[in-house]
Design an enzyme around this catalytic site. Structure first.
Site, short mmCIF file in Angstrom:
data_model
loop_
_atom_site.label_atom_id
_atom_site.label_comp_id
_atom_site.label_asym_id
_atom_site.label_seq_id
_atom_site.Cartn_x
_atom_site.Cartn_y
_atom_site.Cartn_z
NE ARG A 120 64.69 69.75 35.41
CZ ARG A 120 63.95 68.96 36.17
NH1 ARG A 120 62.78 68.49 35.71
NH2 ARG A 120 64.34 68.62 37.37
CE LYS A 135 63.64 71.36 40.17
NZ LYS A 135 62.19 71.20 40.17
C1 LIG Z 1 61.20 70.26 39.91
C2 LIG Z 1 59.79 70.54 39.53
C3 LIG Z 1 58.90 69.52 39.13
C4 LIG Z 1 59.26 68.06 39.16
O1 LIG Z 1 60.29 67.72 38.28
P1 LIG Z 1 61.04 66.31 38.46
O2 LIG Z 1 62.13 66.38 37.45
O3 LIG Z 1 60.07 65.25 38.18
O4 LIG Z 1 61.52 66.28 39.87
C5 LIG Z 1 57.63 69.87 38.72
N1 LIG Z 1 57.23 71.16 38.74
C6 LIG Z 1 58.03 72.16 39.11
C7 LIG Z 1 57.51 73.53 39.11
C8 LIG Z 1 59.34 71.89 39.53
O5 LIG Z 1 60.13 72.89 39.91
#
Ligand SMILES: *Cc1c(COP(=O)(O)O)cnc(C)c1O
Length: 340
Positions: A79, A182
């Site tokens: 990711r 992210k």
């Molecule tokens: C990081 C994040 C999540 C959760 O992702 P995980 O991999 O399960 O920790 C969900 N929504 C957003 C907007 C995020 O930035």
């Protein structure tokens, strides 16, 4: 050093060191453990002016056998590469990401909480465009940091439901924007509605698709999941939702338990009143059950049948998923990697 593991919260605290790598002239260096929690940046660093910054979040767990294992780090590494690609950043090779995480944990072993406390080690990789850049273009230099910190168990007793509000006044992510990666900037943009929601008494804020305000997207920093009255696991299918690794893992656990999984558009007004259980999911808390959703714009409210507690299906998923994370249940999908 004396840490009261039971009193830890989800917040920053200094540890022994972080790991830092630099990218220059087209290549990454070997990385270094650094004891100072400060970095020196050019005042013209790209990340400061144009927000070229991405991050990840994952956890390591100390099992009953005393061993420390990190959970699905390959998923975070992939990711991170997708996020880097979307922001024209030098990608961090998968092996380098994993090496950095291992180095950061190993150098801070005494900060990995003991088994039985519910506390974990939170790992935060960050990639910054650090090259000086005033004309708009990708940076030529990058800094990759992996910092770690012990964080407390979120739930001291059982799972506690929270109220959520539906925000119409602001959108989280546009259809062809950066919602699926992210990127730090997504969070800068989300702070205002999130603070508004908090002040109004809602710990979490829910967003609909930005184009039509019709389909459920996700919460501000966690995915939306629901259990239908006939026992199916449903979660939105949208290209602007951040692909949560927790959501992915919970879907797998659901399938393993014989629970059908549907990833599809969820029409908020048509479906929200019909769900048996609703929750937010993400690495920090795993599952946050939702007791009620209030649409701020109209004042309409939907109370979930599960009240202030967690529904039985989500509780089962939570127990199984966290059981795997702690090494108490078989790791049949190879999600854990032993660090030492
Ligand atoms: C990081 C994040 C999540 C959760 O992702 P995980 O991999 O399960 O920790 C969900 N929504 C957003 C907007 C995020 O930035």
């Amino acid at each position: 050093m004396e840490i009261d593991w039971s009193k830890l919260t989800f917040s920053y605290r200094p540890v022994n060191c972080h790991v830092e790598y630099h990218y220059k002239d087209g290549q990454w260096d070997k990385g270094e453990e650094k004891t100072s929690p400060f970095i020196t940046l050019s005042i013209a660093a790209e990340c400061l002016h144009y927000g070229q910054e991405i991050f990840e979040g994952l956890k390591a767990y100390r099992g009953k056998d005393g061993k420390v294992r990190v959970f699905r780090m390959d998923m975070n590494a992939k990711r991170f590469q997708n996020s880097a690609h979307r922001c024209c950043m030098a990608p961090v090779p998968i092996e380098m990401f994993e090496e950095a995480v291992e180095r950061a944990i190993k150098a801070n072993m005494d900060f990995v909480p003991p088994y039985g406390t519910g506390a974990t080690m939170y790992i935060r990789p960050v990639l910054l465009g650090t090259g000086p850049q005033i004309g708009v273009a990708p940076a030529s230099e990058y800094t990759f940091i992996v910092m770690v910190m012990p964080v407390g168990a979120y739930y001291k007793g059982g799972l506690q439901a929270v109220r959520a509000c539906l925000v119409d006044e602001y959108d989280r992510a546009a259809p062809h924007g950066t919602g699926m990666v992210k990127v730090a900037g997504n969070y800068a943009a989300s702070l205002l509605p999130h603070e508004m929601a908090k002040k109004a008494g809602f710990p979490i804020d829910l967003y609909l698709d930005a184009a039509q305000h019709k389909y459920v997207e996700e919460f501000g920093s966690s995915n939306f999941i629901a259990i239908t009255r006939d026992g199916k696991y449903v979660t939105p299918d949208s290209p602007s939702v951040l692909p949560s690794i927790t959501n992915d893992g919970l879907q797998q656990v659901a399938r393993d338990l014989g629970i059908p999984v549907e990833k599809r558009p969820i029409d908020f007004m048509k479906e929200i009143g019909d769900f048996a259980e609703v929750a937010a999911c993400g690495t920090a808390v795993v599952i946050t059950p939702v007791s009620e959703i209030v649409r701020l714009k109209t004042g309409e409210s939907w109370k979930m049948p599960t009240g202030d507690s967690c529904g039985p299906v989500l509780q089962k998923l939570y127990d199984t998923y966290t059981g795997i994370q702690w090494g108490a249940l078989p790791d049949s999908h190879g999600w854990l990697k032993e660090i030492c």
